[in-house]
Design a protein around this motif. Structure first.
Motif, PDB file in Angstrom:
ATOM      1  N   VAL A 169      13.167 -23.798-106.001  1.00  0.00           N
ATOM      2  CA  VAL A 169      12.189 -23.040-105.212  1.00  0.00           C
ATOM      3  C   VAL A 169      12.912 -22.085-104.262  1.00  0.00           C
ATOM      4  O   VAL A 169      12.538 -20.905-104.145  1.00  0.00           O
ATOM      5  N   THR A 219      12.883 -28.502 -92.283  1.00  0.00           N
ATOM      6  CA  THR A 219      12.458 -27.934 -93.566  1.00  0.00           C
ATOM      7  C   THR A 219      12.071 -26.463 -93.448  1.00  0.00           C
ATOM      8  O   THR A 219      12.373 -25.659 -94.323  1.00  0.00           O
ATOM      9  N   LEU A 230      13.789 -22.794 -95.487  1.00  0.00           N
ATOM     10  CA  LEU A 230      12.879 -22.067 -96.383  1.00  0.00           C
ATOM     11  C   LEU A 230      12.630 -20.661 -95.828  1.00  0.00           C
ATOM     12  O   LEU A 230      12.574 -19.690 -96.576  1.00  0.00           O
ATOM     13  N   PHE A 252       5.107 -27.638 -97.245  1.00  0.00           N
ATOM     14  CA  PHE A 252       5.940 -28.397 -98.185  1.00  0.00           C
ATOM     15  C   PHE A 252       6.255 -29.779 -97.619  1.00  0.00           C
ATOM     16  O   PHE A 252       6.142 -30.797 -98.296  1.00  0.00           O
ATOM     17  N   GLN A 253       6.641 -29.810 -96.333  1.00  0.00           N
ATOM     18  CA  GLN A 253       7.055 -31.063 -95.728  1.00  0.00           C
ATOM     19  C   GLN A 253       5.873 -32.016 -95.565  1.00  0.00           C
ATOM     20  O   GLN A 253       6.019 -33.238 -95.713  1.00  0.00           O
ATOM     21  N   ASP A 304       5.487 -33.539 -98.746  1.00  0.00           N
ATOM     22  CA  ASP A 304       6.606 -34.460 -98.919  1.00  0.00           C
ATOM     23  C   ASP A 304       6.378 -35.759 -98.154  1.00  0.00           C
ATOM     24  O   ASP A 304       6.748 -36.838 -98.627  1.00  0.00           O
ATOM     25  N   HIS A 325      -0.300 -23.794 -95.303  1.00  0.00           N
ATOM     26  CA  HIS A 325      -0.328 -22.952 -96.506  1.00  0.00           C
ATOM     27  C   HIS A 325      -1.100 -21.655 -96.228  1.00  0.00           C
ATOM     28  O   HIS A 325      -0.668 -20.556 -96.595  1.00  0.00           O
ATOM     29  N   VAL A 331       4.158 -25.056-104.310  1.00  0.00           N
ATOM     30  CA  VAL A 331       4.872 -25.934-103.388  1.00  0.00           C
ATOM     31  C   VAL A 331       3.929 -26.973-102.777  1.00  0.00           C
ATOM     32  O   VAL A 331       4.315 -28.116-102.526  1.00  0.00           O
ATOM     33  N   VAL A 332       2.695 -26.564-102.544  1.00  0.00           N
ATOM     34  CA  VAL A 332       1.767 -27.463-101.859  1.00  0.00           C
ATOM     35  C   VAL A 332       1.072 -28.413-102.843  1.00  0.00           C
ATOM     36  O   VAL A 332       0.738 -29.543-102.504  1.00  0.00           O
ATOM     37  N   ARG A 347       1.960 -30.429-105.617  1.00  0.00           N
ATOM     38  CA  ARG A 347       3.056 -30.955-106.439  1.00  0.00           C
ATOM     39  C   ARG A 347       3.084 -32.469-106.324  1.00  0.00           C
ATOM     40  O   ARG A 347       2.482 -33.056-105.434  1.00  0.00           O
TER      41      ARG A 347
END
Lengths: 364, 364
Positions: free
Chosen positions: B77, B204, B208, B240-241, B244, B332, B359-360, B362
């Motif tokens: 990514v 994070t 990015l 993303f985090q 995660d 996002h 990314v969001v 996943r």
């Protein structure tokens, strides 16, 4: 012939090189400390807690309980070289300060990580960071100091700062290569003198070389001048390391702040050891047998003082100590000759020569 | 309402954002991998042995025995963002390649060190480097990748490369700050949602953000454009985090390559946990009591699956999972809105939006 007092046997015959007369080394180091310390402290203050505290402990500014301390943050040889480097290029010493600070940050990043990797519990007469604050903080604060080093240079925002950062990065990569070699040699039965010199050039020569060029680069010197200054620094680093290798075996713990027979306890294949092993006589052969047995011994960690003393005596009998002492002198000479390739004020040249003498004739 | 299948409950409702129609994400990631992999491999090949081998293992190019492997070096990514970043500034994607490689090197430096600090034994379905090659190699190779990152940029020798290195250095410092905060939060009883978001932004968001600006900077963009792109990347990182953090508790081990309840086992104060603790209802209160007792428990390391499942259920009942899912959506949205401040080719904007969606939404 071995000296009676091990701690004083470093590299005889160079107490005063030509041209170094009348230089006040203590004042030169003090100037470097005074000019770079505030910038170094301001950089470290930027770290997020608890990294700022851990770094302050490492530099000796506070003790393990967080109380102010007047610690020994090292001899300031690298900062002194960085300021002289600027002056060698005709710039004021101030121009070298960010370089001095960046080099100190990289040097201390490597100390933090190396102490952890090597399991060293003492540095500068105090417990190492990983002993006091744990391995994670030693890793993290080391990383942070490395990043800060680049930041201190790059925020100058000049083309010269970019060039200086590139040289510092190259030196740091060599430093890491050298540590990798050092670790891998501990597990090998034989290491050649050439391999050892290459490792020491990476581990010690590269960053001293950078210290002596970075001020000049920040002061506007061209690459040819910077390269010539690096040659002086590189060989000075090899001379410094040869002395360090002698002190690592025979140094007085009260002076070095390390354990007795420190490098032998860590199975370091340092110059006296590899030179003694290469010599090939009776003592050399006996040393080789002992070290080979040590490598397989499960009792190694509980060896007595006498067992290390036996090994040290064999290294000395095989000429490893004398060879290393001569190597320090040889590298010291090459370093000083390298200065001939650079036009610089006579006073700066004298000071660089005096610093070279100081580095080679030392007890810690 | 919680989904039946934990691994699929990420951030519903954004499977397709406006403007992202018809973008082939797989092709975008594959392009990034193909363009950056040779440069990354050439950089790693410069490392002195055995660091080159250890790094190759980490990237999944060889297995623990040194045999060639077709490992999963991550989703690419960050490289994809760096190439799009160059294109956003009107430069060809190639201009972003050194930036893509530098960001990947910094990312992997942080993985090597974080896995050791956190005691993580698995990454990408394989034993971590410190498990296979020992802690010293994990420290050393991490250091080397960090240095290489700067080298790859600075050897371009341009003013833009200096600016890019400065941004990367700033991001790396934040990354380290974030890891320091993350570790210190594990030992604290209470962490606020704001503190957690700040930590995650550092850990994070910053890198990015750098990935999305570095290509543009190398392609000649001004600081205003780079800053706007960083805003997109920073909030994308927070989104993303958040995802995660959900996967760190409820992720399917087969997909994530981590243990079940991974973050709970490590006492991570991740977003679902801090949000649940802040909620204040019955489940929140009960969770707080349990975690406070856990912090003092000597049995924690031998907790059963059920004990972690109980804690996860309380986090969910206190709304921590739903809050985090909404936070992912909120970040996002902010990320995509930040793109409005940058003039860029419409196709590049669509691809950045599609990557944000990817990314969001996943599962690993």
């Amino acid at each position: 012939m071995p000296s009676a007092n091990p701690a004083e046997h470093t590299a005889p015959g160079i107490e005063r090189a030509d041209g170094a007369a009348g230089v006040d080394i203590a004042a030169l180091l003090e100037r470097a400390r005074e000019m770079s310390a505030p910038v170094l402290r301001a950089a470290v203050d930027r770290l997020a807690p608890p990294m700022d505290t851990v770094a302050a402990y490492h530099f000796g500014w506070i003790d393990a309980q967080g109380r102010p301390a007047d610690g020994d943050g090292g001899k300031a040889v690298r900062p002194a070289l960085a300021l002289l480097s600027a002056e060698a290029a005709g710039a004021p010493p101030q121009a070298g300060v960010p370089g001095a600070v960046a080099v100190e940050l990289v040097h201390n990043f490597s100390l933090l990580h190396d102490d952890l990797m090597d399991g060293d519990e003492q540095r500068r007469h105090r417990d190492t960071v990983w002993k006091v604050h744990g391995p994670a903080q030693a890793i993290l604060v080391g990383d942070a100091l490395f990043a800060l080093a680049n930041e201190v240079l790059l925020e100058l925002g000049t083309v010269e700062a970019g060039r200086a950062t590139r040289r510092l990065t190259t030196a740091t990569r060599k430093l890491i290569d050298g540590q990798a070699q050092d670790i891998s040699y501990e597990h090998r039965e034989r290491v050649s003198v050439e391999e050892c010199l290459e490792m020491e050039g990476n581990k010690t020569g590269a960053l001293l070389a950078c210290a002596v060029s970075i001020g000049a680069v920040l002061g506007g010197a061209d690459d040819r001048t910077a390269d010539a200054l690096e040659r002086y620094g590189y060989h000075l680093g090899l001379a410094f390391q040869a002395v360090d290798d002698i002190l690592g075996i025979w140094g007085d713990p009260d002076a070095t702040g390390k354990q007795t027979w420190s490098d032998l306890r860590q199975r370091k294949k340092s110059l006296p050891v590899v030179a003694a092993l290469a010599e090939g006589g009776e003592a050399s052969r006996r040393l080789g047998e002992l070290l080979a047995a040590d490598a397989k011994s499960s009792d190694f960690d509980s060896f007595s003082e006498e067992e290390f003393a036996t090994r040290a005596a064999l290294i000395e009998a095989a000429g490893g100590r004398e060879w290393t002492s001569q190597e320090a002198r040889r590298q010291h000479t090459i370093a000083i000759e390298a200065l001939d390739a650079v036009e610089m004020p006579g006073r700066v040249r004298e000071q660089l020569i005096a610093l070279a003498d100081f580095v080679v004739v030392r007890k810690r």
